[in-house]
Scaffold this motif. Structure first.
Motif, mmCIF file in Angstrom:
data_model
loop_
_atom_site.group_PDB
_atom_site.id
_atom_site.type_symbol
_atom_site.label_atom_id
_atom_site.label_comp_id
_atom_site.label_asym_id
_atom_site.label_seq_id
_atom_site.Cartn_x
_atom_site.Cartn_y
_atom_site.Cartn_z
ATOM 1 N N ALA A 289 23.408 45.076 35.985
ATOM 2 C CA ALA A 289 23.736 45.230 34.561
ATOM 3 C C ALA A 289 24.515 46.525 34.334
ATOM 4 O O ALA A 289 25.445 46.571 33.527
ATOM 5 N N ALA A 290 24.145 47.577 35.073
ATOM 6 C CA ALA A 290 24.847 48.861 34.926
ATOM 7 C C ALA A 290 26.273 48.765 35.463
ATOM 8 O O ALA A 290 27.220 49.284 34.862
ATOM 9 N N VAL A 291 26.432 48.080 36.606
ATOM 10 C CA VAL A 291 27.766 47.933 37.191
ATOM 11 C C VAL A 291 28.659 47.100 36.267
ATOM 12 O O VAL A 291 29.844 47.381 36.086
ATOM 13 N N GLN B 24 29.661 49.664 33.513
ATOM 14 C CA GLN B 24 30.454 50.871 33.781
ATOM 15 C C GLN B 24 31.130 50.865 35.159
ATOM 16 O O GLN B 24 31.566 51.900 35.619
ATOM 17 N N GLU B 25 31.132 49.702 35.804
ATOM 18 C CA GLU B 25 31.816 49.471 37.082
ATOM 19 C C GLU B 25 31.160 50.107 38.296
ATOM 20 O O GLU B 25 31.057 49.488 39.344
ATOM 21 N N PRO C 15 28.461 45.850 45.209
ATOM 22 C CA PRO C 15 29.594 46.778 45.223
ATOM 23 C C PRO C 15 29.615 47.548 43.904
ATOM 24 O O PRO C 15 29.391 46.980 42.843
ATOM 25 N N GLY C 16 29.870 48.860 44.025
ATOM 26 C CA GLY C 16 29.854 49.698 42.814
ATOM 27 C C GLY C 16 28.642 50.609 42.781
ATOM 28 O O GLY C 16 28.625 51.597 42.059
ATOM 29 N N VAL C 17 27.608 50.275 43.572
ATOM 30 C CA VAL C 17 26.406 51.115 43.605
ATOM 31 C C VAL C 17 26.504 52.127 44.743
ATOM 32 O O VAL C 17 26.831 51.768 45.874
ATOM 33 N N THR C 18 26.232 53.389 44.443
ATOM 34 C CA THR C 18 26.102 54.423 45.467
ATOM 35 C C THR C 18 24.652 54.877 45.482
ATOM 36 O O THR C 18 24.118 55.262 44.439
#
Ligand code: AVJ
Length: 331
Positions: A102-104, A107-108, A134-137
């Motif tokens: 949901a966060a990605v 805000q990508e 993809p998009g999560v660090t």
């Protein structure tokens, strides 16, 4: 044999934290052991199995709340800013994924900061998330958030335009006595700054039979999970518990609003704990209290959050009101 002679036959170094907990708990009346002892490798695997049991409604109910309201939860926490998502305990990463997605979407990219005492739990729970979403660090933080010594969380600085959303989900707070829960929430509050928010997942009071079945499933997985604590003491403290000589017991303590788990000695027996140089005499029916799982009433989690210095902002629940997820803000 003298106490000094036994360590030679004992290959593993004794963990003093475990030794102290067992010494204190098993020589007290009534006897008890701390619930954190459940989670060795075998216990963590059994707990994962529990979360998939038909009787154990907690995990799937909370996940359904996240699936339905993940966008709203992340949106309310962000209030137009960018979010980074931190989480106390790395075990619940499966449900966390729903919120990370949901966060990605919003805000990508998002930084995910799981906090756990165990570096290996962090590694295994979190490494694949980067590949899967993809998009999560992932930025793991090894920290003990359960032991109160006044130290703050040091999560590092969030970006100037970033807010933190701290998760404490899965009814993990349920293992704490009310005064300990308050202390924990105050410590979390102290580690956050204005604009940050906190998401707390609590299990709600419901019909006794639903609760009892969730902690005494037909397949016996919860019983094995409970008894595994004895297997662990055999291995780690050179004890000689016969796990099958203890019955699994789950009961609803209505007055204290908690499920209790106990191990009940099936007959009079003696157990020795080599590493503690200790012999225990169990009477038939004598119990070891292994866990409390507190169940909250509607509004109770919000009151606790407020007492800890948060401003409750929103609560989401399922149709049956079996589980609640509360968002609270730091003002
Ligand atoms: C991990 C503490 C949320 O209390 O439901 C599951 C642990 N014990 N079945 C819970 C547990 C027995 C669980 N928590």
């Amino acid at each position: 044999m003298s106490a000094a002679a036994s360590p030679a036959a004992f290959s593993v170094v004794v963990d003093e934290h475990i030794a102290a907990a067992a010494q204190e708990g098993l020589t007290s009346q009534p006897r008890h052991l701390p619930a954190w002892l459940f989670y060795d490798a075998a216990g963590s695997q059994l707990f994962d199995q529990i979360t998939a049991l038909p009787e154990y409604y907690l995990t799937r109910t909370e996940r359904a709340i996240f699936t339905e309201h993940g966008g709203a939860i992340v949106g309310q926490a962000a209030e137009g800013a960018r979010l980074r998502i931190a989480e106390l305990g790395a075990g619940s990463a499966e449900k966390t994924r729903v919120l990370l997605r949901a966060a990605v979407e919003r805000q990508e990219t998002v930084v995910y900061e799981p906090v756990d005492v165990s570096a290996s739990a962090l590694d295994s729970a979190c490494r694949c998330i980067e590949r899967e979403i993809p998009g999560v660090t992932v930025a793991p933080r090894v920290m003990d958030y359960t032991h109160g010594d006044g130290r703050r969380f040091h999560l590092g600085r969030a970006g100037d335009n970033e807010r933190r959303l701290m998760l404490y989900i899965g009814s993990s707070i349920g293992n704490f006595e009310p005064h300990e829960a308050l202390r924990l929430l105050r410590r979390v509050r102290a580690g956050l700054k204005t604009g940050d928010s906190f998401l707390l997942g609590v299990d709600l009071v419901k019909g006794e039979n639903v609760l009892l079945d969730a902690y005494d499933d037909a397949a016996g997985v919860t019983a094995a999970f409970n008894r595994n604590i004895l297997v662990r003491l055999n291995r780690e403290l050179d004890a000689n518990f016969n796990q099958h000589a203890f019955a699994h017991c789950a009961l609803w303590n209505r007055g204290r609003s908690r499920i209790e788990m106990h191990l009940v000695s099936r007959f009079a027996q003696q157990v020795s704990i080599g590493a503690l140089d200790l012999t225990l005499d169990f009477a038939c029916g004598e119990t070891i209290h292994t866990e409390n799982s507190y169940k909250y009433s509607p509004g109770q989690a919000e009151a606790l959050l407020e007492e800890a210095g948060f401003k409750p902002a929103a609560t989401w629940s399922d149709e049956r009101e079996w589980f609640a997820v509360c968002l609270a803000r730091v003002e």
